[in-house]
Design a protein around this motif. Structure first.
Motif, PDB file in Angstrom:
ATOM      1  N   TRP A  31       0.784  -1.339   0.020  1.00 52.90           N
ATOM      2  CA  TRP A  31       0.116  -0.146   0.099  1.00 52.90           C
ATOM      3  C   TRP A  31       0.998   1.229   0.058  1.00 52.90           C
ATOM      4  O   TRP A  31       1.503   1.563   1.122  1.00 52.90           O
ATOM      5  N   PHE A  32       0.905   1.873  -1.303  1.00 50.85           N
ATOM      6  CA  PHE A  32       1.868   3.099  -1.474  1.00 50.85           C
ATOM      7  C   PHE A  32       1.108   4.219  -0.962  1.00 50.85           C
ATOM      8  O   PHE A  32       0.156   4.774  -1.742  1.00 50.85           O
ATOM      9  N   LEU A  33       1.253   4.777   0.143  1.00 51.57           N
ATOM     10  CA  LEU A  33       0.327   5.770   0.799  1.00 51.57           C
ATOM     11  C   LEU A  33       1.111   7.250   0.654  1.00 51.57           C
ATOM     12  O   LEU A  33       1.849   7.717   1.562  1.00 51.57           O
ATOM     13  N   SER A  34       0.848   7.737  -0.436  1.00 54.24           N
ATOM     14  CA  SER A  34       1.177   9.423  -0.642  1.00 54.24           C
ATOM     15  C   SER A  34      -0.033  10.395  -0.560  1.00 54.24           C
ATOM     16  O   SER A  34       0.051  11.217   0.183  1.00 54.24           O
ATOM     17  N   GLU A  35      -0.879   9.748  -1.592  1.00 51.49           N
ATOM     18  CA  GLU A  35      -1.963  10.591  -1.529  1.00 51.49           C
ATOM     19  C   GLU A  35      -3.131   9.722  -1.708  1.00 51.49           C
ATOM     20  O   GLU A  35      -2.761   8.510  -2.186  1.00 51.49           O
ATOM     21  N   GLY A  36      -4.381  10.058  -1.775  1.00 46.28           N
ATOM     22  CA  GLY A  36      -5.298   9.303  -2.151  1.00 46.28           C
ATOM     23  C   GLY A  36      -6.465   9.469  -1.164  1.00 46.28           C
ATOM     24  O   GLY A  36      -6.950  10.594  -0.591  1.00 46.28           O
ATOM     25  N   THR A  37      -7.528   8.450  -1.074  1.00 49.56           N
ATOM     26  CA  THR A  37      -8.932   8.393  -0.310  1.00 49.56           C
ATOM     27  C   THR A  37      -8.895   7.266   0.715  1.00 49.56           C
ATOM     28  O   THR A  37      -8.000   6.290   0.354  1.00 49.56           O
ATOM     29  N   LEU A  38      -9.567   7.322   1.836  1.00 49.25           N
ATOM     30  CA  LEU A  38      -9.875   6.216   2.598  1.00 49.25           C
ATOM     31  C   LEU A  38     -11.211   6.341   3.108  1.00 49.25           C
ATOM     32  O   LEU A  38     -11.838   7.407   3.560  1.00 49.25           O
ATOM     33  N   ASP A  39     -12.052   5.263   2.764  1.00 42.77           N
ATOM     34  CA  ASP A  39     -13.202   4.973   3.072  1.00 42.77           C
ATOM     35  C   ASP A  39     -13.518   4.459   4.296  1.00 42.77           C
ATOM     36  O   ASP A  39     -13.326   3.001   4.615  1.00 42.77           O
ATOM     37  N   PHE A  40     -13.904   5.126   5.423  1.00 42.30           N
ATOM     38  CA  PHE A  40     -13.577   4.835   6.687  1.00 42.30           C
ATOM     39  C   PHE A  40     -14.940   3.631   7.275  1.00 42.30           C
ATOM     40  O   PHE A  40     -14.789   3.216   8.122  1.00 42.30           O
ATOM     41  N   SER A  41     -15.859   3.753   6.437  1.00 44.28           N
ATOM     42  CA  SER A  41     -16.898   2.992   6.949  1.00 44.28           C
ATOM     43  C   SER A  41     -16.559   1.651   5.947  1.00 44.28           C
ATOM     44  O   SER A  41     -17.434   0.783   6.117  1.00 44.28           O
ATOM     45  N   ALA A  42     -15.682   1.233   5.027  1.00 37.75           N
ATOM     46  CA  ALA A  42     -15.395  -0.146   4.430  1.00 37.75           C
ATOM     47  C   ALA A  42     -15.092  -1.016   5.453  1.00 37.75           C
ATOM     48  O   ALA A  42     -14.371  -0.382   6.496  1.00 37.75           O
ATOM     49  N   THR A  43     -14.785  -2.151   5.186  1.00 37.23           N
ATOM     50  CA  THR A  43     -14.405  -3.008   5.962  1.00 37.23           C
ATOM     51  C   THR A  43     -12.885  -3.376   5.328  1.00 37.23           C
ATOM     52  O   THR A  43     -12.740  -3.998   4.151  1.00 37.23           O
ATOM     53  N   PRO A  44     -11.759  -3.375   6.040  1.00 38.65           N
ATOM     54  CA  PRO A  44     -10.391  -3.659   5.618  1.00 38.65           C
ATOM     55  C   PRO A  44     -10.165  -5.230   5.489  1.00 38.65           C
ATOM     56  O   PRO A  44     -11.104  -6.133   6.032  1.00 38.65           O
ATOM     57  N   PRO A  45      -9.249  -5.557   4.352  1.00 35.83           N
ATOM     58  CA  PRO A  45      -9.102  -6.967   4.166  1.00 35.83           C
ATOM     59  C   PRO A  45      -8.556  -7.837   5.402  1.00 35.83           C
ATOM     60  O   PRO A  45      -7.797  -7.177   6.378  1.00 35.83           O
ATOM     61  N   GLU A  46      -8.517  -9.031   5.628  1.00 34.98           N
ATOM     62  CA  GLU A  46      -8.032  -9.768   6.295  1.00 34.98           C
ATOM     63  C   GLU A  46      -6.453  -9.590   6.258  1.00 34.98           C
ATOM     64  O   GLU A  46      -5.922  -9.903   5.036  1.00 34.98           O
ATOM     65  N   GLY A  47      -5.640  -9.958   7.430  1.00 34.15           N
ATOM     66  CA  GLY A  47      -4.189 -10.046   7.070  1.00 34.15           C
ATOM     67  C   GLY A  47      -3.440  -9.295   8.129  1.00 34.15           C
ATOM     68  O   GLY A  47      -3.953  -9.018   9.093  1.00 34.15           O
ATOM     69  N   VAL A  48      -2.027  -9.374   7.833  1.00 36.76           N
ATOM     70  CA  VAL A  48      -1.042  -8.609   8.841  1.00 36.76           C
ATOM     71  C   VAL A  48      -0.585  -7.421   8.151  1.00 36.76           C
ATOM     72  O   VAL A  48      -0.421  -7.366   6.867  1.00 36.76           O
ATOM     73  N   PHE A  49      -0.330  -6.340   8.645  1.00 31.94           N
ATOM     74  CA  PHE A  49      -0.230  -5.033   8.352  1.00 31.94           C
ATOM     75  C   PHE A  49       0.915  -4.489   8.882  1.00 31.94           C
ATOM     76  O   PHE A  49       1.138  -4.240  10.125  1.00 31.94           O
ATOM     77  N   TYR A  50       1.986  -4.349   7.994  1.00 27.09           N
ATOM     78  CA  TYR A  50       3.259  -3.545   8.320  1.00 27.09           C
ATOM     79  C   TYR A  50       3.553  -2.349   7.922  1.00 27.09           C
ATOM     80  O   TYR A  50       3.506  -2.070   6.833  1.00 27.09           O
ATOM     81  N   ASN A  51       3.398  -1.390   9.099  1.00 33.98           N
ATOM     82  CA  ASN A  51       3.841   0.059   8.734  1.00 33.98           C
ATOM     83  C   ASN A  51       4.926   0.455   8.789  1.00 33.98           C
ATOM     84  O   ASN A  51       5.996   0.257   9.737  1.00 33.98           O
ATOM     85  N   ARG A  52       5.422   0.847   7.421  1.00 38.24           N
ATOM     86  CA  ARG A  52       7.000   1.381   7.375  1.00 38.24           C
ATOM     87  C   ARG A  52       6.667   2.904   7.007  1.00 38.24           C
ATOM     88  O   ARG A  52       7.825   3.473   6.044  1.00 38.24           O
ATOM     89  N   MET A  53       5.777   3.511   7.364  1.00 35.65           N
ATOM     90  CA  MET A  53       5.562   4.921   6.932  1.00 35.65           C
ATOM     91  C   MET A  53       7.225   5.841   7.616  1.00 35.65           C
ATOM     92  O   MET A  53       7.576   5.301   9.026  1.00 35.65           O
ATOM     93  N   SER A  54       7.527   6.755   6.908  1.00 36.62           N
ATOM     94  CA  SER A  54       8.796   7.378   7.387  1.00 36.62           C
ATOM     95  C   SER A  54       8.630   8.900   7.611  1.00 36.62           C
ATOM     96  O   SER A  54       7.786   9.559   7.111  1.00 36.62           O
ATOM     97  N   ALA A  55       9.205   9.247   8.582  1.00 30.61           N
ATOM     98  CA  ALA A  55       9.233  10.838   9.089  1.00 30.61           C
ATOM     99  C   ALA A  55       9.795  11.748   7.945  1.00 30.61           C
ATOM    100  O   ALA A  55       9.732  12.798   7.766  1.00 30.61           O
ATOM    101  N   SER A  56      10.795  10.900   7.124  1.00 36.91           N
ATOM    102  CA  SER A  56      11.302  11.729   6.239  1.00 36.91           C
ATOM    103  C   SER A  56      10.629  11.844   4.943  1.00 36.91           C
ATOM    104  O   SER A  56      11.061  12.231   3.605  1.00 36.91           O
TER     105      SER A  56
END
Length: 322
Positions: A31-56
């Motif tokens: 999941w390349f998160l630079s810009e986009g949308t987030l439907d907070f009412s949707a249900t996320p997929p099943e799985g393991v989520f690894y957050n590598r977001m950077s301060a830089s």
């Protein structure tokens, strides 16, 4: 089918992890998160989520990637998804003051630090330091924005010049300069909340010490027209590293939603340790790892695979019980 999801904003830093996933034949998606949308009412997929977001991220044109990631993590956590480096970890990644506060709660010493907003306040804050000091951005990454000043006059000249670079969050930190007699720092790596290895880093070339291969300067210091000069490697993994600080770090990361991280400290002439940075999107230097025979991204992939299998087994048991 459940899979591993990698949340990030830097393609180059994920390449070694992709190779490890392929080697271990693990299902994954980025999941390349630079810009986009987030439907907070949707249900996320099943799985393991690894957050590598950077301060830089802002240095790569992704100014609001951490803010978007914060919303995504809140969404995932509201559905009780398994998140490695969760919302609390992200908060620490992008806020050094928050890091220092959390470290202090675990009895981990940090350098004396004063935060300032505004050029005149930066200069005024620095006057309380009797010897050399450094400035750094509260939200930075890779050591960007770190500068050493021997006195107030040199800081004042910089702050009042066009060369002055403000932190992306507007908060500049003025920090005591810890003198390492050997001009080195130590970075302690953790995977799955457990100690992986410690790497010693030569700081004689400056403070930007990102270990990722894409950060390295290569032959940039080789004078034009001359043969390359052999220099010792900048990153060296320490064999048999053992220190009480490791246990303190493990307790700290366990209490702050961190599963994977690199934590940096420096020792002064008396051997006193000062912890000054927590990196929750840690990278590794392949040359140093090849010499030591240990591979961080492979260990991360294996850990994420284990988490995915554990989740899958739990889901299967729940289905049988239902």
């Amino acid at each position: 089918m459940s899979k591993i999801y990698v949340i990030h904003e830097n393609e180059a830093w994920v390449e070694p992890l992709r190779a490890a996933f392929e080697e271990l034949r693990l299902p994954y998606e980025e999941w390349f998160l630079s810009e986009g949308t987030l439907d907070f009412s949707a249900t996320p997929p099943e799985g393991v989520f690894y957050n590598r977001m950077s301060a830089s991220s802002h240095t790569r044109g992704h100014r609001y990637a951490p803010e978007l990631t914060s919303g995504v993590l809140a969404w995932l956590e509201s559905h009780r998804r398994r998140v490695i480096n969760d919302s609390r970890a992200l908060q620490l990644e992008i806020n050094k003051l928050a890091q220092y506060g959390a470290l202090a709660l675990h009895g981990i010493r940090t350098p004396r630090t004063v935060a300032a907003v505004g050029r005149e306040h930066i200069i005024e804050a620095a006057k309380s330091f009797e010897q050399a000091f450094i400035t750094k951005h509260n939200r930075a990454g890779k050591g960007l924005g770190v500068r050493l000043f021997p006195d107030i006059s040199s800081l004042e000249a910089y702050v009042k010049s066009d060369a002055f670079e403000d932190s992306v969050d507007g908060v500049t930190l003025i920090q005591e300069y810890i003198r390492s007699p050997e001009q080195v720092i130590t970075r302690v790596e953790f995977v799955g909340g457990k100690f992986l290895y410690a790497v010693q880093v030569d700081t004689s070339l400056g403070f930007e010490i990102c270990p990722a291969d894409v950060c390295q300067v290569g032959d940039a210091f080789c004078p034009v027209g001359t043969a390359p000069v052999a220099t010792p490697p900048r990153f060296n993994i320490l064999k048999g590293f053992s220190h009480p600080i490791v246990g303190a770090y493990e307790r700290f990361i366990a209490a702050n939603g961190i599963g994977i991280a690199g934590i940096e400290f420096i020792a002064d002439a008396e051997g006193e340790l000062y912890t000054y940075d927590v990196n929750t999107n840690t990278n590794y230097n392949t040359a140093a790892e090849a010499l030591a025979g240990v591979y961080g991204m492979r260990m991360i992939a294996r850990y994420l695979g284990d988490e995915l299998r554990r989740l899958t087994r739990a889901d299967a048991r729940a289905a049988v019980a239902a």
